[in-house]
Design a protein around this motif. Structure first.
Motif, PDB file in Angstrom:
ATOM      1  N   UNK A 166       0.817  -1.209   0.000  1.00 50.08           N
ATOM      2  CA  UNK A 166       0.000   0.000   0.000  1.00 50.08           C
ATOM      3  C   UNK A 166       0.853   1.262   0.000  1.00 50.08           C
ATOM      4  N   UNK A 167       2.055   1.170   0.568  1.00 47.17           N
ATOM      5  CA  UNK A 167       2.937   2.321   0.651  1.00 47.17           C
ATOM      6  C   UNK A 167       3.588   2.642  -0.685  1.00 47.17           C
ATOM      7  N   UNK A 168       3.992   1.602  -1.426  1.00 47.61           N
ATOM      8  CA  UNK A 168       4.800   1.791  -2.632  1.00 47.61           C
ATOM      9  C   UNK A 168       4.030   1.276  -3.848  1.00 47.61           C
ATOM     10  N   UNK A 169       3.660   2.144  -4.780  1.00 47.26           N
ATOM     11  CA  UNK A 169       2.760   1.764  -5.880  1.00 47.26           C
ATOM     12  C   UNK A 169       3.271   0.624  -6.752  1.00 47.26           C
ATOM     13  N   UNK A 170       4.597   0.505  -6.966  1.00 44.32           N
ATOM     14  CA  UNK A 170       5.118  -0.533  -7.852  1.00 44.32           C
ATOM     15  C   UNK A 170       5.417  -1.841  -7.119  1.00 44.32           C
ATOM     16  N   UNK A 171       5.007  -1.930  -5.865  1.00 44.90           N
ATOM     17  CA  UNK A 171       5.172  -3.163  -5.095  1.00 44.90           C
ATOM     18  C   UNK A 171       3.824  -3.859  -4.998  1.00 44.90           C
ATOM     19  N   UNK A 172       3.740  -5.067  -5.571  1.00 40.86           N
ATOM     20  CA  UNK A 172       2.492  -5.838  -5.550  1.00 40.86           C
ATOM     21  C   UNK A 172       2.585  -7.089  -4.689  1.00 40.86           C
ATOM     22  N   UNK A 173       3.800  -7.585  -4.467  1.00 39.86           N
ATOM     23  CA  UNK A 173       4.013  -8.718  -3.574  1.00 39.86           C
ATOM     24  C   UNK A 173       5.350  -8.527  -2.865  1.00 39.86           C
ATOM     25  N   UNK A 174       5.487  -9.169  -1.697  1.00 41.26           N
ATOM     26  CA  UNK A 174       6.664  -8.980  -0.844  1.00 41.26           C
ATOM     27  C   UNK A 174       7.142 -10.328  -0.322  1.00 41.26           C
ATOM     28  N   UNK A 206      14.703  -7.366   5.739  1.00 42.63           N
ATOM     29  CA  UNK A 206      14.982  -7.023   4.345  1.00 42.63           C
ATOM     30  C   UNK A 206      13.805  -7.528   3.526  1.00 42.63           C
ATOM     31  N   UNK A 207      13.659  -7.006   2.321  1.00 42.99           N
ATOM     32  CA  UNK A 207      12.496  -7.394   1.527  1.00 42.99           C
ATOM     33  C   UNK A 207      12.810  -7.377   0.040  1.00 42.99           C
ATOM     34  N   UNK A 208      12.344  -8.410  -0.635  1.00 42.00           N
ATOM     35  CA  UNK A 208      12.284  -8.427  -2.095  1.00 42.00           C
ATOM     36  C   UNK A 208      10.851  -8.108  -2.469  1.00 42.00           C
ATOM     37  N   UNK A 209      10.667  -7.107  -3.307  1.00 37.07           N
ATOM     38  CA  UNK A 209       9.332  -6.648  -3.664  1.00 37.07           C
ATOM     39  C   UNK A 209       9.239  -6.491  -5.178  1.00 37.07           C
ATOM     40  N   UNK A 210       8.014  -6.485  -5.690  1.00 36.00           N
ATOM     41  CA  UNK A 210       7.890  -6.213  -7.106  1.00 36.00           C
ATOM     42  C   UNK A 210       6.591  -6.651  -7.733  1.00 36.00           C
ATOM     43  N   UNK A 241       6.954 -12.117  -9.055  1.00 35.19           N
ATOM     44  CA  UNK A 241       7.034 -12.605  -7.674  1.00 35.19           C
ATOM     45  C   UNK A 241       6.256 -13.899  -7.478  1.00 35.19           C
ATOM     46  N   UNK A 242       5.120 -14.035  -8.152  1.00 35.11           N
ATOM     47  CA  UNK A 242       4.264 -15.203  -7.951  1.00 35.11           C
ATOM     48  C   UNK A 242       4.929 -16.503  -8.395  1.00 35.11           C
ATOM     49  N   UNK A 243       6.013 -16.417  -9.176  1.00 31.95           N
ATOM     50  CA  UNK A 243       6.736 -17.639  -9.545  1.00 31.95           C
ATOM     51  C   UNK A 243       7.278 -18.360  -8.323  1.00 31.95           C
ATOM     52  N   UNK A 244       7.472 -17.637  -7.243  1.00 33.23           N
ATOM     53  CA  UNK A 244       7.897 -18.263  -5.997  1.00 33.23           C
ATOM     54  C   UNK A 244       6.735 -18.696  -5.135  1.00 33.23           C
ATOM     55  N   UNK A 245       5.520 -18.624  -5.674  1.00 31.07           N
ATOM     56  CA  UNK A 245       4.327 -18.968  -4.899  1.00 31.07           C
ATOM     57  C   UNK A 245       3.642 -20.227  -5.385  1.00 31.07           C
ATOM     58  N   UNK A 246       2.355 -20.323  -5.078  1.00 27.87           N
ATOM     59  CA  UNK A 246       1.582 -21.533  -5.356  1.00 27.87           C
ATOM     60  C   UNK A 246       0.507 -21.353  -6.415  1.00 27.87           C
ATOM     61  N   UNK A 247       0.211 -20.100  -6.772  1.00 28.88           N
ATOM     62  CA  UNK A 247      -0.955 -19.840  -7.619  1.00 28.88           C
ATOM     63  C   UNK A 247      -0.573 -19.698  -9.088  1.00 28.88           C
ATOM     64  N   UNK A 248       0.167 -20.681  -9.619  1.00 27.33           N
ATOM     65  CA  UNK A 248       0.505 -20.689 -11.041  1.00 27.33           C
ATOM     66  C   UNK A 248       0.775 -22.128 -11.464  1.00 27.33           C
TER      67      UNK A 248
END
Length: 433
Positions: free
Chosen positions: A102-110, A263-267, A272-279
């Protein structure tokens, strides 16, 4: 021996290099520097024997509000009392990720971790998975991205890194878009990503960052900006906001939780979702760390964001840095050494340059200046401003600078060896000790 020296010997007996960060090690400081610190409060630190120093190192730039800032400490302690590390994702973990998005417009996942190397290397892995390419283009002038092989293998201190990793990292020059264009020409369809800091002492010129973004889009490469230092310092939304550029991936660390380990990887979600489950693509083992979302640090992160908004912290960082740089440069000019000792760069994160009699950048003279500042009660291995650096404390630093420059001026005439107590500091990246 003094307690300071006892602990210094213990540090080297039990810890390689005597500390867990090379830039905290003995060879990065003059011999009169406090070897081990016991505590910090506000903008001050104390060694084991109770000696007090006005600090401009600020935990390698990670403390931007001041040591033991009460609201941040209390927020972290509150999460400790909730268990600090639970069996599944914690409530604060979800809230902290949501807050960054919500703070950074170009950040959609963290994805949270404990240190910067983890998240920058994770960004490289994601870019390679997303593009199916291997090569990494990094900015040659930016000193540190990660302790992992993709970066360390490209430094002079590359012992232990297989040659195959060394060959996959390419270099371009800051503010030289042609040097990056050349890499894309020489390695067509092979570069997975471009990574750089948005600024260091030198700032981007002629839309340099946006030109990199355009090149990445044209060549289907991922654009990664490392905001480990600039984030939470240039602007609450980082230097990307300040320079009006939107990366594909961005990393944060120092300053985002006032010294707590976050620390955070954001984008972008699609990467980012490639590191997740929904694909339905190949799974990417992104970051999986037991303590990566430790609750105390994330509580500190949320409260840090609140404090920044309420107290306009970045304004203080810029104004304090401006006051310090202008004051130091004025004193140097009055001493007739304005061309030999200069405070330069972006006011919220400046640097000082030390030169010898011939006008060459000199580690010996840098060591001398740091040494003399320590004698005058100021620990200034570099310049990291915090909210705790009030005008009054900046004035104390300027008075220490005035006394230190008297010695510096004499050393330019008589020779630095007459005034330097022992050996000079050494760069971290070197082949031999």
């Amino acid at each position: 021996m003094s307690n300071n020296r006892i602990y210094q010997e213990k540090a080297h007996r039990y810890i390689p290099a005597g500390s867990h960060t090379y830039s905290r090690a003995d060879d990065s400081y003059p011999l009169n520097a406090p070897p081990v610190l016991e505590k910090g409060q506000g903008a001050y630190v104390w060694d084991i024997e109770g000696n007090k120093y006005l600090d401009f190192g600020m935990a390698l730039r990670s403390v931007t509000l001041g040591y033991n800032f009460e609201r941040i400490s209390n927020a972290a302690i509150e999460q400790i009392h909730k268990g600090n590390n639970l069996t599944r994702a914690s409530k604060i973990e979800v809230e902290a990720a949501e807050a960054l998005c919500q703070l950074i417009p170009w950040v959609e996942m963290v994805k949270f971790a404990k240190n910067g190397s983890t998240v920058t290397s994770a960004g490289i892995k994601l870019a390679r998975a997303y593009t199916g390419k291997e090569y990494v283009a990094k900015c040659a002038q930016h000193p540190f991205f990660s302790y992992d092989d993709w970066f360390i293998g490209d430094t002079v201190m590359n012992s232990g890194v297989p040659d195959v990793y060394k060959s996959r990292t390419l270099n371009f020059n800051y503010n030289d878009i042609e040097s990056l264009e050349k890499l894309f020409t020489e390695y067509p369809g092979e570069i997975a990503c471009v990574i750089l800091e948005p600024a260091t002492t030198e700032e981007p010129k002629d839309r340099f960052l946006n030109k990199i973004k355009d090149l990445c889009q044209e060549n289907k490469a991922v654009f990664i900006i490392d905001e480990m230092i600039t984030g939470f310092r240039w602007h609450l939304q980082g230097a990307c906001k300040y320079y009006d550029v939107e990366p594909d991936l961005v990393t944060y660390g120092k300053g985002m939780a006032n010294g707590f380990s976050v620390a955070a990887l954001c984008g972008k979600r699609e990467i980012m979702e490639l590191g997740g489950l929904l694909h339905d693509k190949d799974r990417v083992f992104l970051i999986s760390t037991t303590h990566g979302a430790e609750m105390c640090g994330l509580g500190a992160l949320l409260e840090t964001i609140n404090v920044y908004k309420e107290l306009d912290v970045t304004r203080r960082l810029w104004s304090s840095g401006k006051r310090l740089c202008e004051g130091m440069n004025q004193i140097a000019t009055q001493n007739g050494i304005g061309d030999k000792l200069q405070f330069i760069g972006v006011p919220c994160s400046p640097n000082f340059i030390t030169k010898d009699q011939q006008g060459q950048v000199s580690l010996e003279f840098r060591t001398l200046f740091i040494q003399e500042m320590i004698k005058n009660g100021v620990l200034m291995p570099w310049v990291a401003l915090s909210y705790a650096h009030t005008d009054e404390l900046i004035d104390l630093a300027l008075e220490a600078g005035r006394k230190s420059m008297d010695v510096y001026k004499n050393a330019l005439t008589d020779g630095v060896e007459k005034y330097l107590d022992g050996r000079a500091i050494k760069p971290v990246f070197r082949k031999k000790n």
